[in-house]
Design a protein around this motif. Sequence first.
Motif, mmCIF file in Angstrom:
data_model
loop_
_atom_site.group_PDB
_atom_site.id
_atom_site.type_symbol
_atom_site.label_atom_id
_atom_site.label_comp_id
_atom_site.label_asym_id
_atom_site.label_seq_id
_atom_site.Cartn_x
_atom_site.Cartn_y
_atom_site.Cartn_z
ATOM 1 N N ILE A 107 -9.271 6.944 17.988
ATOM 2 C CA ILE A 107 -9.071 6.666 16.577
ATOM 3 C C ILE A 107 -10.410 6.628 15.852
ATOM 4 N N CYS A 108 -10.524 7.415 14.807
ATOM 5 C CA CYS A 108 -11.734 7.422 13.995
ATOM 6 C C CYS A 108 -11.719 6.201 13.082
ATOM 7 N N SER A 163 -6.580 2.425 6.543
ATOM 8 C CA SER A 163 -8.033 2.277 6.706
ATOM 9 C C SER A 163 -8.702 1.716 5.453
ATOM 10 N N SER A 164 -8.083 1.889 4.287
ATOM 11 C CA SER A 164 -8.680 1.382 3.045
ATOM 12 C C SER A 164 -8.282 -0.061 2.751
ATOM 13 N N LEU A 184 -3.408 -5.604 1.279
ATOM 14 C CA LEU A 184 -2.651 -5.834 2.516
ATOM 15 C C LEU A 184 -2.073 -4.539 3.077
ATOM 16 N N PHE A 185 -2.169 -4.366 4.382
ATOM 17 C CA PHE A 185 -1.460 -3.291 5.072
ATOM 18 C C PHE A 185 -0.892 -3.874 6.355
ATOM 19 N N PRO A 213 -2.775 2.874 16.927
ATOM 20 C CA PRO A 213 -3.309 3.761 15.882
ATOM 21 C C PRO A 213 -4.329 3.089 14.975
ATOM 22 N N VAL A 214 -5.048 2.110 15.505
ATOM 23 C CA VAL A 214 -6.114 1.445 14.761
ATOM 24 C C VAL A 214 -7.308 1.263 15.703
ATOM 25 N N PRO A 215 -8.512 1.224 15.163
ATOM 26 C CA PRO A 215 -9.686 1.047 16.020
ATOM 27 C C PRO A 215 -9.892 -0.414 16.418
ATOM 28 N N ARG A 216 -10.815 -0.628 17.307
ATOM 29 C CA ARG A 216 -11.169 -1.993 17.704
ATOM 30 C C ARG A 216 -11.706 -2.773 16.507
ATOM 31 N N ASP A 217 -11.571 -4.088 16.591
ATOM 32 C CA ASP A 217 -12.143 -4.992 15.582
ATOM 33 C C ASP A 217 -11.674 -4.660 14.168
ATOM 34 N N SER A 218 -10.413 -4.260 14.014
ATOM 35 C CA SER A 218 -9.931 -3.830 12.698
ATOM 36 C C SER A 218 -8.816 -4.704 12.127
#
Length: 379
Positions: free
Chosen positions: A171-172, A179-180, A208-209, A249-254
């Motif tokens: 995941i980028c 991501s926003s 919020l997401f 579908p999310v990166p680490r520490d996100s």
Amino acid sequence: MADPYRECALAAVGEKRQQFGSRFLSDPARVFHHNAWDNVEWSEEQAAAAERKVRENSTQRVCQEKQVDYEVNAHKYWNEFYKIHENGFFKDRHWLFTEFPELAPSQNQNHLNDLLPENKRSKVPECRSNEDGPGLQIEEQHKCSSNSLGHKMQMPPVEENVTQKLSHLEICVDEFPGSSATYRILEVGCGVGNTVFPILQTNNDPGLFVYCCDFSSTAVELVQTNSAYDPCRCFAFVHDLCDEDKSYPVPRDSLDIIILIFVLSAVVPDKMQKAINRLSRLLKPGGLMLLRDYGRYDMAQLRFKKGQCLSENFYVRGDGTRVYFFTQDELDTLFTNAGLEKVQNLVDRRLQVNRGKQLTMYRVWIQCKYRKPLLSGTG
């Protein structure tokens, strides 16, 4: 894979109750005056009887061949469950924001700050204010194309969804759903949306997401086709939290919050630690993992018959779905071994009452909040 069996029991508590620990049964003669009583003390005799009952229903174990079937085909059993019941087990979790105020509107920043040392509070990402107030829905929190708003008509089958295409990719950090966003929540084991939709409908923070996943593709499809599902604010996907080969579908520490409500109990005990370890890595420093699940000697455990026990305190229901009954220490070990710090680890012993049938039911749930430590040197 969220466990819907406890929803009816929780709904019986009432529409607006205070946080557990507020209604005490001081006079046994008044037991049928309310639907539920909090923090009910068990007598030594009652505790001993519960222990005997568990020993009895654990003497005969499910044969190894069937145990393999329940594990290999677990997704099929949950899919079948949701195909039969569909939204029949959707219950409004009135208790959700009482027990977990971190999920409530305008509370995100305050409650994370309350959990952190004073000299580190400024490091928690700030959430934008909610000018519309609770209970109002903002139709466009993020810019969405007309195609995404018409997702119900154009959505491909769940198994062919973008979720599966992301599962084996790195995941980028700058290119992932939500991501926003400035505040991200993931619910693991979302079922038909009993937690996700109240959050989306109540918390209108434009930053919020919400992510939600379930083992059952049928459950995820029910979430995605619900009229309250908004792809601008939510991303639902199929995921097996025990599958080490598939990425979230999310990166680490996100993530700011990870929710586990009656889902970890459906996992084979030997796989729980690795599942929690992987989830812990997704949390931001200072982020929280929230859990509510079955406690040892809950009424549901005592009701199992001989021949339904898979292993110690782990059972299979008649429909092939499974459930484990925790102690506080077991959960504390799982979370602390994953590098998290205890904020809350409480037993909720509740006496639920069927006033019509004059029946009493003793429920035992465990509620936990564990925080990912801030990076050393922060603040």
